[in-house]
Scaffold this motif. Structure first.
Motif, PDB file in Angstrom:
ATOM      1  N   CYS A   1       0.830  -1.208   0.000  1.00 22.19           N
ATOM      2  CA  CYS A   1       0.000   0.000   0.000  1.00 22.19           C
ATOM      3  C   CYS A   1       0.861   1.254   0.000  1.00 22.19           C
ATOM      4  O   CYS A   1       0.485   2.283   0.567  1.00 22.19           O
ATOM      5  CB  CYS A   1      -0.911   0.015   1.231  1.00 22.19           C
ATOM      6  N   ALA A   2       2.040   1.174  -0.633  1.00 26.48           N
ATOM      7  CA  ALA A   2       2.971   2.294  -0.621  1.00 26.48           C
ATOM      8  C   ALA A   2       2.902   3.070  -1.924  1.00 26.48           C
ATOM      9  O   ALA A   2       2.794   2.493  -3.008  1.00 26.48           O
ATOM     10  CB  ALA A   2       4.398   1.782  -0.397  1.00 26.48           C
ATOM     11  N   ALA A   3       2.989   4.406  -1.784  1.00 24.29           N
ATOM     12  CA  ALA A   3       3.135   5.253  -2.970  1.00 24.29           C
ATOM     13  C   ALA A   3       4.564   5.104  -3.506  1.00 24.29           C
ATOM     14  O   ALA A   3       5.481   4.844  -2.726  1.00 24.29           O
ATOM     15  CB  ALA A   3       2.869   6.711  -2.595  1.00 24.29           C
ATOM     16  N   PRO A   4       4.786   5.251  -4.811  1.00 22.83           N
ATOM     17  CA  PRO A   4       3.821   5.617  -5.851  1.00 22.83           C
ATOM     18  C   PRO A   4       3.076   4.430  -6.464  1.00 22.83           C
ATOM     19  O   PRO A   4       2.265   4.608  -7.357  1.00 22.83           O
ATOM     20  CB  PRO A   4       4.713   6.279  -6.910  1.00 22.83           C
ATOM     21  N   ASP A   5       3.386   3.210  -5.971  1.00 19.59           N
ATOM     22  CA  ASP A   5       2.767   2.027  -6.569  1.00 19.59           C
ATOM     23  C   ASP A   5       1.243   2.051  -6.447  1.00 19.59           C
ATOM     24  O   ASP A   5       0.540   1.613  -7.356  1.00 19.59           O
ATOM     25  CB  ASP A   5       3.313   0.751  -5.911  1.00 19.59           C
ATOM     26  N   THR A   6       0.747   2.565  -5.314  1.00 20.28           N
ATOM     27  CA  THR A   6      -0.709   2.586  -5.132  1.00 20.28           C
ATOM     28  C   THR A   6      -1.382   3.403  -6.234  1.00 20.28           C
ATOM     29  O   THR A   6      -2.320   2.946  -6.888  1.00 20.28           O
ATOM     30  CB  THR A   6      -1.065   3.153  -3.755  1.00 20.28           C
ATOM     31  N   GLY A   7      -0.887   4.618  -6.441  1.00 24.31           N
ATOM     32  CA  GLY A   7      -1.470   5.460  -7.485  1.00 24.31           C
ATOM     33  C   GLY A   7      -1.312   4.861  -8.867  1.00 24.31           C
ATOM     34  O   GLY A   7      -2.221   4.962  -9.711  1.00 24.31           O
ATOM     35  N   ASN A   8      -0.185   4.216  -9.118  1.00 27.51           N
ATOM     36  CA  ASN A   8       0.044   3.604 -10.428  1.00 27.51           C
ATOM     37  C   ASN A   8      -0.882   2.412 -10.649  1.00 27.51           C
ATOM     38  O   ASN A   8      -1.376   2.200 -11.767  1.00 27.51           O
ATOM     39  CB  ASN A   8       1.504   3.190 -10.566  1.00 27.51           C
ATOM     40  N   MET A   9      -1.130   1.647  -9.589  1.00 23.91           N
ATOM     41  CA  MET A   9      -2.054   0.516  -9.724  1.00 23.91           C
ATOM     42  C   MET A   9      -3.474   1.011  -9.960  1.00 23.91           C
ATOM     43  O   MET A   9      -4.209   0.453 -10.786  1.00 23.91           O
ATOM     44  CB  MET A   9      -1.967  -0.380  -8.487  1.00 23.91           C
ATOM     45  N   GLU A  10      -3.858   2.065  -9.245  1.00 26.31           N
ATOM     46  CA  GLU A  10      -5.186   2.645  -9.468  1.00 26.31           C
ATOM     47  C   GLU A  10      -5.316   3.155 -10.898  1.00 26.31           C
ATOM     48  O   GLU A  10      -6.358   2.957 -11.553  1.00 26.31           O
ATOM     49  CB  GLU A  10      -5.413   3.787  -8.475  1.00 26.31           C
TER      50      GLU A  10
END
Length: 404
Positions: free
Chosen positions: A99-108
């Protein structure tokens, strides 16, 4: 709105609090010891992979993603108190739960705008925690607070796009596990609509012409667990035309869609950071003596603690209201509140952490406590995802419209 946590939130909170006590907090010192022995400071300490495996086993995985097809299917209101808990150990807990950025935003972004091939190649391994990613938007030569200024070019050439540009503070890019960049640049730099000039494109890290040049420091910290913040050069980088995300000219709208949830996630975690700072301040206050009394008996320290508690409760209520609005009327309907929390939360949390630093004296600025790094992270969030002044400008305009 109902301020009580529903049954699922209560269950996940209890499970996550136990996970933090049993696994995350003890791993903080272990991770630092392991990092000192790694071949590269950007490699991931083995204990982080152990945390990820345990989080998966306990069902504490991809909690951020409301789409039940890909994530836990939680609403923003359900996720808010969970994200707050992870903010108490911002270097380890978000990564442990994927649940870490920036992966969260990229997955969304990929879940919402990616085509099936893009989801298969990049979203699935991100959801599994097998790779990391980066979002390449900010540039050193322009005021990136105004995204229409971006100068990176994405030029169509037959069945390919050619990417040329220089980015910096690209979070996560120093991590060897970062395999994909989502790059924002201009496909139509001379277009009359400033918000249709930009597009987003997927650029694999190993593509010829991609150079991760150096790590950028944040108040002297390199933010290793986060994967650092890199300067990245794209020099004649060629990728298939199929790598465009959504459509040409859709980059600005996609960026806005991506940043909305990201802003509330940051604010949720900031509240957890503030809670950790208050806890450390209170423990310090009852254990240290100055001028014949404990710090806890000193009026000024009592004021710091009382003010911090009032502020945290105010911030939490505003963040929960924002989460509820996002769930009920959508991100557009919660625009005012999203901007309000993005202005208020970093500003207030910086002050709370600063008081905790002061209560610790020299220890507060040392590596023996997490406060200095927490302060740097909170202060940086007055810039990240849009500086305070941009949000204030937009929010004021919306307020003034009522009277024009």
């Amino acid at each position: 709105m109902d301020f009580a946590y529903d049954a699922r939130t209560v269950e996940l909170r209890e499970k996550l609090l136990a996970f933090m006590d049993e696994h995350v907090y003890p791993a903080e010192a272990v991770a630092e010891e392991q990092r000192a022995r790694l071949a590269s400071p950007w490699d991931t300490p083995p204990v982080v992979e152990e945390l990820k495996a345990e989080a998966k086993r306990q069902g504490l995985w991809n909690l951020f993603l409301p789409d039940a097809e890909y994530g836990a299917g939680l609403t923003n209101l359900q996720y808010a108190p969970l994200a707050e808990i992870t903010g108490r150990s911002p270097q380890l807990a978000p990564t442990a739960l994927n649940c870490a950025a920036p992966d969260t935003g990229n997955m969304e972004l990929l879940a919402q705008f990616g085509d099936e091939a893009q989801k298969k190649q990049w979203l699935e391994p991100l959801l599994a925690g097998e790779i990391r990613s980066a979002f390449a938007m900010t540039e050193p030569e322009v005021a990136s607070s105004d995204a229409t200024n971006i100068e990176t070019r994405i030029r169509r050439d037959g069945d390919e796009y050619v990417v040329d540009g220089r980015k910096w503070y690209i979070s996560g890019a120093m991590n060897p596990g970062c395999k994909i960049f989502i790059v924002m640049g201009k496909t139509d730099p001379d277009g009359t609509d400033l918000r249709r000039q930009q597009s987003m494109i997927l650029v694999p890290r190993d593509t010829p012409g991609v150079e991760v040049r150096r790590a950028m420091q944040v108040y002297g910290y390199e933010d290793h667990y986060h994967g650092g913040h890199a300067e990245v050069i794209f020099d004649g980088v060629r990728v298939p035309a199929a790598n465009i995300v959504g459509e040409e000219g859709g980059g600005f709208a996609i960026a806005q869609a991506r940043l909305g949830p990201g802003r509330i996630h940051h604010c949720m975690r900031l509240i957890g950071m503030a809670e950790r700072a208050v806890e450390l301040m209170c423990r310090r206050a009852v254990s240290r003596t100055a001028f014949g009394k404990t710090l806890a008996q000193q009026g000024v320290v009592q004021n710091w603690i009382a003010d911090a508690r009032v502020t945290i409760e105010q911030l939490r209520l505003l963040v929960l209201k924002t989460a509820w609005l996002m769930d009920t009327v959508g991100n557009r309907g919660a625009h005012t509140e999203i901007q309000a929390i993005k202005i208020a939360t970093p500003r207030a949390v910086v002050d709370i952490i600063d008081k905790a630093v002061q209560a610790h004296g020299a220890g507060g600025v040392s590596q023996d406590f997490p406060l200095a790094e927490l302060w740097a992270a909170a202060r940086t969030l007055k810039l990240a995802d849009g500086p305070d002044e941009v949000h204030q400008r937009s929010l004021a305009r919306r307020e003034l419209k009522k009277y024009l």
